[in-house]
Design a protein around this motif. Structure first.
Motif, PDB file in Angstrom:
ATOM      1  N   LYS A 113     -15.034  54.220  81.615  1.00 52.94           N
ATOM      2  CA  LYS A 113     -16.196  53.712  80.880  1.00 52.94           C
ATOM      3  C   LYS A 113     -16.217  52.192  80.868  1.00 52.94           C
ATOM      4  N   LYS A 158     -16.207  64.128  87.525  1.00 59.71           N
ATOM      5  CA  LYS A 158     -17.422  64.535  86.829  1.00 59.71           C
ATOM      6  C   LYS A 158     -17.920  63.410  85.922  1.00 59.71           C
ATOM      7  N   LEU A 159     -16.988  62.734  85.232  1.00 61.84           N
ATOM      8  CA  LEU A 159     -17.373  61.620  84.365  1.00 61.84           C
ATOM      9  C   LEU A 159     -17.953  60.462  85.184  1.00 61.84           C
ATOM     10  N   ARG A 161     -19.487  60.662  88.016  1.00 61.78           N
ATOM     11  CA  ARG A 161     -20.817  61.061  88.473  1.00 61.78           C
ATOM     12  C   ARG A 161     -21.847  60.897  87.365  1.00 61.78           C
ATOM     13  N   GLU A 162     -21.499  61.335  86.160  1.00 64.40           N
ATOM     14  CA  GLU A 162     -22.430  61.243  85.033  1.00 64.40           C
ATOM     15  C   GLU A 162     -22.761  59.778  84.718  1.00 64.40           C
ATOM     16  N   LEU A 163     -21.739  58.923  84.702  1.00 68.91           N
ATOM     17  CA  LEU A 163     -21.976  57.510  84.392  1.00 68.91           C
ATOM     18  C   LEU A 163     -22.725  56.816  85.529  1.00 68.91           C
ATOM     19  N   GLU A 165     -25.026  58.161  87.416  1.00 66.66           N
ATOM     20  CA  GLU A 165     -26.433  58.518  87.233  1.00 66.66           C
ATOM     21  C   GLU A 165     -27.041  57.748  86.067  1.00 66.66           C
ATOM     22  N   LYS A 166     -26.272  57.613  84.982  1.00 71.14           N
ATOM     23  CA  LYS A 166     -26.768  56.913  83.794  1.00 71.14           C
ATOM     24  C   LYS A 166     -27.032  55.433  84.091  1.00 71.14           C
ATOM     25  N   THR A 202     -17.163  68.698  93.208  1.00 69.81           N
ATOM     26  CA  THR A 202     -17.620  68.195  91.907  1.00 69.81           C
ATOM     27  C   THR A 202     -18.611  67.055  92.083  1.00 69.81           C
ATOM     28  N   GLN A 207     -26.232  67.382  92.872  1.00 68.63           N
ATOM     29  CA  GLN A 207     -26.872  66.196  93.442  1.00 68.63           C
ATOM     30  C   GLN A 207     -28.033  66.596  94.332  1.00 68.63           C
TER      31      GLN A 207
END
Length: 634
Positions: A113, A158-159, A161-163, A165-166, A202, A207
Motif C-alpha cells: 500500500k 490479488k492486492l 491487482r486491486e490497487l 485498478e484503483k 490470479t 481482467q
C-alpha cells in the motif's frame, strides 16, 4: 583457519536439473534483450553510503540519456528517502513518456500500500513484488511450506491487482506487474513454475482481454533471479529453459533475469539465459550490487555490439558514464573493467603492441577502400565507438616492444620510423623504463625521441645546427647555376618537395628514391653552428647528402657514411613536409654488419633537401655525443 583439504565435508555441490531436451546450446543471440537498470534500487542499497536524492536524480537522467526504457527507481516502503524520490520524479516531471519506472515491494500488505502511494500520479509504473521460494528460505527464514509460500504470493498479487485498478482510475497511472520468485536459482524449478502459474492465474483473473493481448505493457513479467549465484552458467540456463517451456500461456509472459555475480559468472549466466528463452535483463551499469554485484549491463550491451547487433543503449561517451557512476556511488572503476576500464584497450606487451600497430594500419588501409568491418588483433571493438582515443591503445613499460614505441611516435609526431631505427630507439626507451621500473608515458617517449635525435627546436639542438645551404650542379649538361642560399623551412629553392618524390617515398619508405641520392656531381655550401660558432663548410659529391658528408669531413674532420636512407611525406596539401631518416656509420664500420647499429637521425622540413641535411646533422650529433668527438678548428 586453513582451507579444508576435503571441502565436500562442509559444502554440497549444486545438483543440476536433469534436462536433456535443452536447445539453448545450439542458439545464437541476434538481438538485444529488454533492459532494466536497477542502479537506483539494488545498486543503491548495496552502498556503504547510499546516494542522496540529488545523486539519484543525476543518475536517473543519465540512464534516460543512455536509452533505458525501464528503470527501477526505489524500494519506496524502505525509507522516507526512497518514498520521496518517487514523488520528486513526479513533481519535477522527470520521467519521459516512453520510460517505465519500476518499484520494489515484498509480499506484505502494508508495504504494498505504501508503494502505491509513492507512485500515484506517475504515468507508467511497474510494480515489482517478490517473495522467496527456495527450500532454504521456506524452512529456515520463513518457516513456510510449499503451499503457504504459494498462498502468500497469490494473496498479495490479488492486492497488487486491486490497487493497480484503483490507482489507475484515480490517478491515470498505467501499471504493469512483475513477480519474482526470489532465490529462483536455488528453488526446485518445477515448484518455481507452480508458484508463477498461480500468480499468473490470479493476475489475469477477471481482467479484460486487453490485459493479455500480446503487447509488452500488458504481459506479466516473471523475473527469475539468481539471488545468490550457486551454479555454473549452463546449469542456470537449463533452469531458465525448463521454466520457459513449462510455463503456460508463454505469449502472455515476459521472462526476465536478475543474475548476481557471486561466482563471477553473472554475464555468462545472463547471456546463456537469453539463449534459453529469457526476454529481459535486470542489472546495473558497471555491475554494482550486493556482495560481488549484479550483472554488468555495459559488458552485456557491448558484447551485443561486438557481435554486430545494436544493444539499443548508447555508450558512445563511456567517460561520462564512468563519471556518473563514480561520482554518484563513490565506487571506483577497475582499470581492467570490460570496455570501461582505463586499461582495457591498452597493450604493454611488445608482441601485442606490434600486432595492434599492424592491425590498425591494415584497418586504416581497408577503410580507405570503403571496407568498414573492424578486425584488429586484441581489440574487439573500435575504442572510438565508446568515446576513447587511440592515444591510450599502446602504452609503454619494461615489457613493451619496438612496435608499440614506434606506434606512439607515429601517433604523436607523424613519423613512421624505419624498422631498424625502431630497434635503435626501442633500446633508448627500454633502458629508461628498466631504470625507473615505471610506465613510460607518451610524453616521456616523444621527449626522449626529440632529445635522442635533436628534433623540435632550439631546446633540443645538438653541437651542430644547420643554418643555411646552397647547391651547385656541376654536371656538364647543366647551366652550372647554384640554388639561392636558403635556410631550412624557407620554402625556396629547386629542391622543394615534388609530387614524384613523395609518391615514391610513400609507396616504399625504405627505398632511396629521392633526388638527395641522385648520381649527379654537386657542390654544397652550408653555414653550420658548431659548438655555438658559425662555420662555413663546402663539399662535393653525387648529391646533396654526399656533398654535405664530404663537407663535414673536409672542414670539420667528421668522417661518416650513409648506410640507410628513407623518407615519407608528413601532412597533406599546402602543409606537406618531408620526413627523412638516415643511418650513418663511423669509419671502418662494415655496412653489411647490421647487427652493429650505426647512428640514426631524422629531419623534417618543407624542403626535401633540407629535411635530408637535417637528418644527417641529427645523426652526426648522436655520433659526436656517443664518441665525445673533438671537432677540427678552422
Amino acid at each position: 583457519m586453513p582451507m579444508l583439504t576435503n571441502p565436500i565435508e562442509r559444502y554440497s555441490p549444486f545438483q543440476p536439473v536433469p534436462f536433456p531436451q535443452r536447445t539453448w546450446p545450439d542458439k545464437q543471440n541476434k538481438k538485444a534483450p529488454i533492459w532494466l537498470s536497477t542502479d537506483l534500487r539494488d545498486g543503491n542499497q548495496s552502498l556503504a553510503n547510499p546516494m542522496t536524492n540529488g545523486q539519484k536524480l543525476r543518475f536517473f537522467r543519465h540512464l534516460v540519456q543512455i536509452g533505458f526504457k525501464e528503470i527501477e527507481i526505489s524500494y519506496p516502503a524502505a525509507s522516507d528517502s526512497d518514498f520521496g524520490f518517487c514523488r520528486e520524479l513526479l513533481e519535477g516531471n522527470e520521467v519521459p513518456d516512453d520510460v517505465w519506472v519500476q518499484v520494489l515491494t515484498p509480499a506484505r500488505a502494508d508495504l504494498i500500500k505504501t508503494t502505491f502511494e509513492a507512485v500515484a500520479g506517475l504515468k507508467h509504473v511497474i510494480i515489482h513484488m517478490y517473495n522467496a521460494t527456495s527450500c532454504l528460505f521456506r524452512e529456515v527464514v520463513f518457516n513456510n511450506n510449499r503451499q503457504e509460500t504459494i498462498a502468500l504470493a497469490v494473496e498479495h498479487t490479488k492486492l497488487v491487482r486491486e490497487l493497480a485498478e484503483k490507482y489507475s482510475k484515480s490517478h491515470g497511472t498505467s501499471f504493469r506487474y512483475q513477480y519474482s520468485p526470489e532465490t529462483f536459482s536455488q528453488t526446485e524449478t518445477e515448484y518455481a513454475v507452480e508458484v508463477c502459474e498461480a500468480v499468473k492465474k490470479t493476475w489475469f483473473a477477471g481482467q479484460q482481454s486487453t490485459w493479455a493481448d500480446g503487447r509488452d505493457e500488458q504481459r506479466i513479467i516473471f523475473n527469475l533471479p539468481a539471488t545468490v549465484e550457486v551454479s555454473t552458467p549452463n546449469c542456470f540456463a537449463d533452469q531458465v529453459e525448463l521454466f520457459c517451456t513449462s510455463i503456460t500461456q508463454r505469449e502472455k509472459c515476459i521472462i526476465s533475469l536478475h543474475t548476481h555475480n557471486d561466482r563471477g559468472c553473472a554475464v555468462a549466466a545472463a547471456e546463456l539465459g537469453v539463449l534459453a528463452g529469457a526476454d529481459r535483463i535486470e542489472g546495473t551499469v558497471l555491475g554494482n550490487g550486493e556482495r560481488t554485484g549484479n550483472v554488468d549491463l555495459v559488458t552485456l550491451a557491448l558484447n551485443c555490439y561486438s557481435q554486430g547487433f545494436t544493444p539499443n543503449l548508447d555508450f558512445s561517451d563511456m567517460f561520462s558514464v564512468i563519471d556518473t557512476v563514480v561520482e554518484c556511488t563513490g565506487l571506483p572503476v577497475h582499470p581492467r573493467h570490460p570496455y570501461a576500464g582505463e586499461l582495457v584497450f591498452t597493450a604493454f606487451s611488445g608482441s601485442h603492441q606490434d600486432a595492434i600497430k599492424k592491425g590498425l594500419e591494415a584497418q586504416t588501409a581497408r577503410e580507405r577502400k570503403g571496407e568498414k568491418l573492424w578486425s584488429v588483433p586484441y581489440i574487439p571493438i573500435d575504442p572510438a565507438d565508446v568515446g576513447c582515443t587511440y592515444e591510450a591503445v599502446i602504452r609503454v613499460n619494461s615489457q613493451s616492444g619496438k612496435g608499440g614505441i614506434a606506434y606512439i611516435v607515429k601517433q604523436a609526431l607523424a613519423l613512421d620510423l624505419p624498422r631498424r631505427m625502431q630497434i635503435s630507439f626501442y633500446r633508448v626507451i627500454q633502458e629508461r623504463s628498466e631504470s625507473t621500473g615505471k610506465e613510460i608515458t607518451s610524453k616521456d617517449i616523444t621527449t626522449a625521441f626529440r632529445q635522442t635525435y635533436f628534433l623540435g627546436g632550439s631546446i633540443y639542438e645538438g653541437r651542430l645546427v644547420l643554418k643555411s645551404f646552397s647547391n651547385l650542379d656541376l654536371s656538364a649538361s647543366s647551366s652550372r647555376l647554384a640554388t639561392p642560399e636558403m635556410s631550412p623551412s624557407s620554402g625556396r629553392g629547386l629542391q622543394r618537395i615534388q609530387q614524384l618524390s613523395l609518391t615514391n617515398a610513400e609507396s616504399s619508405p625504405d627505398r632511396a628514391t629521392n633526388e638527395n641520392l641522385q648520381k649527379a656531381p654537386r657542390r654544397l655550401r652550408a653555414k653550420i653552428n658548431v659548438d655555438g660558432k658559425l662555420r662555413d663548410v663546402t663539399g662535393e659529391g653525387n648529391g646533396p647528402l654526399s656533398s654535405f658528408l664530404d663537407a663535414l669531413q673536409g672542414d670539420l674532420g667528421i668522417s661518416l657514411s650513409i648506410r640507410e636512407y628513407s623518407e615519407h611525406s608528413v601532412g597533406v596539401g599546402s602543409d606537406v613536409k618531408a620526413a627523412t631518416y638516415v643511418e650513418l656509420l663511423p669509419p671502418n664500420a662494415d655496412p653489411k654488419d647490421k647487427a652493429r647499429g650505426g647512428f640514426w637521425g631524422v629531419g623534417v622540413d618543407a624542403d626535401i633537401t633540407a629535411s635530408g641535411l637535417k637528418a644527417v646533422v641529427s645523426a652526426t650529433n648522436g655520433y659526436l655525443v656517443a664518441h665525445n668527438v673533438e671537432i677540427a678548428e678552422v
